[in-house]
Design a protein around this motif. Structure first.
Motif, PDB file in Angstrom:
ATOM      1  N   TYR A 145      37.980  73.800  55.674  1.00 26.34           N
ATOM      2  CA  TYR A 145      37.199  73.489  54.484  1.00 26.34           C
ATOM      3  C   TYR A 145      35.776  73.982  54.697  1.00 26.34           C
ATOM      4  N   PRO A 146      35.079  74.363  53.634  1.00 27.00           N
ATOM      5  CA  PRO A 146      33.678  74.761  53.800  1.00 27.00           C
ATOM      6  C   PRO A 146      32.854  73.632  54.413  1.00 27.00           C
ATOM      7  N   ALA A 147      31.861  73.984  55.231  1.00 29.93           N
ATOM      8  CA  ALA A 147      30.959  72.978  55.791  1.00 29.93           C
ATOM      9  C   ALA A 147      30.339  72.177  54.649  1.00 29.93           C
ATOM     10  N   GLY A 148      30.220  70.889  54.855  1.00 37.37           N
ATOM     11  CA  GLY A 148      29.661  70.028  53.826  1.00 37.37           C
ATOM     12  C   GLY A 148      30.682  69.390  52.908  1.00 37.37           C
TER      13      GLY A 148
ATOM     14  N   TYR B  73      36.281  62.491  51.813  1.00 41.95           N
ATOM     15  CA  TYR B  73      37.357  62.084  50.910  1.00 41.95           C
ATOM     16  C   TYR B  73      38.140  63.275  50.350  1.00 41.95           C
ATOM     17  N   GLU B  74      37.618  64.485  50.492  1.00 40.48           N
ATOM     18  CA  GLU B  74      38.341  65.668  50.033  1.00 40.48           C
ATOM     19  C   GLU B  74      39.177  66.308  51.144  1.00 40.48           C
ATOM     20  N   LEU B  75      39.082  65.781  52.350  1.00 36.56           N
ATOM     21  CA  LEU B  75      39.832  66.339  53.472  1.00 36.56           C
ATOM     22  C   LEU B  75      41.221  65.724  53.551  1.00 36.56           C
ATOM     23  N   THR B  76      42.169  66.498  54.056  1.00 32.71           N
ATOM     24  CA  THR B  76      43.494  65.955  54.345  1.00 32.71           C
ATOM     25  C   THR B  76      43.401  65.083  55.595  1.00 32.71           C
ATOM     26  N   ASP B  77      44.443  64.295  55.828  1.00 30.66           N
ATOM     27  CA  ASP B  77      44.480  63.456  57.029  1.00 30.66           C
ATOM     28  C   ASP B  77      44.626  64.325  58.269  1.00 30.66           C
ATOM     29  N   GLY B  78      43.968  63.917  59.339  1.00 33.78           N
ATOM     30  CA  GLY B  78      44.062  64.634  60.588  1.00 33.78           C
ATOM     31  C   GLY B  78      42.790  64.496  61.392  1.00 33.78           C
ATOM     32  N   TYR B  79      42.777  65.133  62.558  1.00 33.97           N
ATOM     33  CA  TYR B  79      41.599  65.105  63.422  1.00 33.97           C
ATOM     34  C   TYR B  79      40.628  66.199  62.982  1.00 33.97           C
ATOM     35  N   VAL B  80      39.348  65.838  62.807  1.00 39.91           N
ATOM     36  CA  VAL B  80      38.350  66.766  62.275  1.00 39.91           C
ATOM     37  C   VAL B  80      37.476  67.309  63.399  1.00 39.91           C
TER      38      VAL B  80
END
Length: 407
Positions: A381-384, A388-395
Motif C-alpha cells: 500500500y502507498p505510505a500513509g 483501517y484500509e489495510l488487510t489483516d497481517g503483519y505490517v
C-alpha cells in the motif's frame, strides 16, 4: 575473449535450457519464455568469459566491488532465476515494459522477443558504465530498438509510462512511488523484494488500492544502489559473524559479542529435511510473525572456534533481542544404512534470552512443517495508507510503502 570449445553455442544453450525446464526450481513454466532463452545468444552478452561459463547455470559478474565482503556492482543473473522471473512477469505481444537494472542487456533482449514488434522495452541503470555495456551488447546482437537510459531506477521512466509490466533485476528494499504508480491497473510488477535480511522474487498485480502478490519465490540479487534502509554489522572483532537487518529494527550486533562467546542452548523440533529439501518457508514465516527477524552470516573460522553451525552459514534467519540471539540450525539424524540422510531442524540460542528466542523460532518451524508449500500473500500500500484500509497481517513500514504479509 571466448575460448575454444568442442560444443557450439547453440548446443550449450539448448543444454542449459533443457536443464532449467526439467528442474523448474520455482515450479513455473511458460513455453514462450523457453523459446526466448533458446533463441537469444547469451554468450554474446558476456564476451569476456568462455562460452562454457556463459552457458553455465550461474551468475557472472561484469563489474566488481573492491570493498571487504562486498557484492559486485553488476552481474548477469543465474539463467534459471531469469527464467522463472520472466514467467512471473507474464509478458505478451504489445506490452510496454520497464526494467530496473540493465545488467548485460540480455534480459532486455529476452523481453524484446516476448513483447514483439508492437511492444516496447525500456531498461535503465544508475551506473553509466553498465548502461554503456548494455547498449553496446544490445546493438551488437540486433536489439537496437531496446531503449537504454541512465538514471536511478526508483524514478522509473515517466516519459514512457504507463507500463503494462515493470521488473527489477536488482534487489529492491523500498518499492518506490514510481514502481507503484507507473503501472497500469491490472499490470504486473516483479521485484526481488528485500526485507528482514531475505530476498524473494515477488510478482504483484496492480489493483486500484494496492499491489497484491500472486507468486513469492526464492532468489538472490545484488541490492539496488541508493536505497539505504538495510543495516549490517559484525558481532565480533574478527569479522566472522555478521548480521543484516532493517532500519526499523533496534538491533546492535556489538551487544551480542559476549553472548556468542558462551555456550549456546539448543532446542529441537520434530521437523526434518532431506539433503536437497528446501526449508526456505521458515524464514518467510518468521518475517510475518517475529519483529526481530534478521539474517546471520557465519564464516568457517567461527564454527571451528566453537560456534554452533547455522543451517546455512552464508544466510540463515535469526531472532535478536538486545544481548540475545537465536538462529536456525540442523543436525544429521541417525538413519538406516542405504536410506537417504535426513536432518532435524532446530534453533540454538545465546545470551540471557537465548533459550526463549530459540523456543519461539522452533514454534514457527513447527507451523511451517504442517504446510511446507504455503506461500505468504504480500500487499503493498502507498505510505500513509491508514490502518483501517489495510488487510489483516503483519505490517512492515517502508519509506514509500506499507507492506503487509499474511498467511
Amino acid at each position: 575473449m571466448n575460448t575454444t570449445t568442442h560444443s557450439s553455442p547453440e548446443v550449450l544453450r539448448n543444454r542449459l535450457v533443457d536443464e532449467i525446464v526439467e528442474e523448474r526450481i520455482a515450479g513455473l513454466y511458460d513455453p514462450r519464455v523457453e523459446e526466448a532463452l533458446r533463441t537469444v545468444p547469451r554468450h554474446e552478452f558476456l564476451p569476456a568469459v568462455s562460452i562454457e561459463t556463459a552457458y553455465a547455470n550461474q551468475s557472472v559478474s561484469i563489474k566488481d566491488n573492491p570493498a571487504e565482503d562486498a557484492l559486485p556492482y553488476s552481474c548477469a543473473s543465474k539463467p534459471d532465476v531469469v527464467f522463472f522471473m520472466l514467467v512471473q512477469l507474464q509478458l505478451d505481444e504489445g506490452h510496454r515494459v520497464f526494467e530496473i537494472g540493465a545488467g548485460t542487456g540480455v534480459n532486455a533482449a529476452y523481453m524484446r522477443r516476448l513483447v514483439g514488434a508492437s511492444g516496447l522495452v525500456v531498461t535503465g541503470d544508475i551506473d553509466g558504465d553498465v548502461t554503456a555495456y548494455a547498449r553496446k551488447t544490445l546493438d551488437a546482437t540486433g536489439f537496437r530498438d531496446v531503449d537504454v537510459i541512465t538514471r536511478d531506477g526508483v524514478l522509473g521512466a515517466e516519459e514512457r509510462a504507463p507500463f503494462d509490466r515493470i521488473i527489477a533485476t536488482v534487489g529492491v528494499w523500498d518499492p518506490s512511488p514510481a514502481m507503484q504508480n507507473q503501472l497500469r491497473d491490472g499490470g504486473r510488477l516483479v521485484l526481488p523484494l528485500r526485507w528482514r535480511g531475505l530476498t524473494r522474487s515477488v510478482a504483484f498485480v496492480r489493483q486500484p488500492e494496492r499491489l497484491l502478490s500472486d507468486s513469492v519465490k526464492m532468489c538472490g540479487f545484488l541490492p539496488l544502489i541508493g536505497q539505504d534502509g538495510e543495516r549490517t554489522g559484525y558481532v565480533d572483532d574478527e569479522h566472522l559473524i555478521r548480521l543484516f537487518w532493517d532500519d526499523d529494527q533496534a538491533i546492535d550486533p556489538t551487544e551480542l559479542t559476549t553472548a556468542v562467546s558462551q555456550p549456546g542452548t539448543v532446542a529441537w523440533t520434530e521437523a526434518s529435511v532431506g539433503p536437497v529439501e528446501s526449508f526456505d518457508g521458515i524464514w518467510l514465516r518468521l518475517s510475518a510473525t517475529e519483529p526481530t527477524t534478521c539474517r546471520i552470516t557465519v564464516k568457517p573460522a567461527a564454527i571451528e572456534a566453537g560456534l554452533r553451525r547455522p543451517a546455512v552459514p552464508a544466510l540463515s534467519p535469526a531472532l535478536v533481542d538486545g544481548n540475545s540471539i537465536a538462529y536456525l540450525t540442523l543436525e544429521r539424524m541417525t538413519v538406516e544404512e542405504g536410506t537417504e540422510a535426513r536432518f532435524r531442524i532446530g534453533a540454538v540460542g545465546y545470551g540471557p534470552r537465548g533459550r526463549a528466542l530459540a523456543g519461539r523460532l522452533c514454534d514457527q518451524i513447527t507451523v511451517w512443517a504442517g504446510d511446507r508449500a504455503a506461500e505468504p500473500v504480500i500487499s503493498l500500500y502507498p505510505a500513509g495508507t491508514p490502518d483501517y484500509e489495510l488487510t489483516d497481517g503483519y505490517v512492515i513500514e517502508k519509506p514509500s510503502a506499507r507492506m503487509v504479509i499474511s498467511y
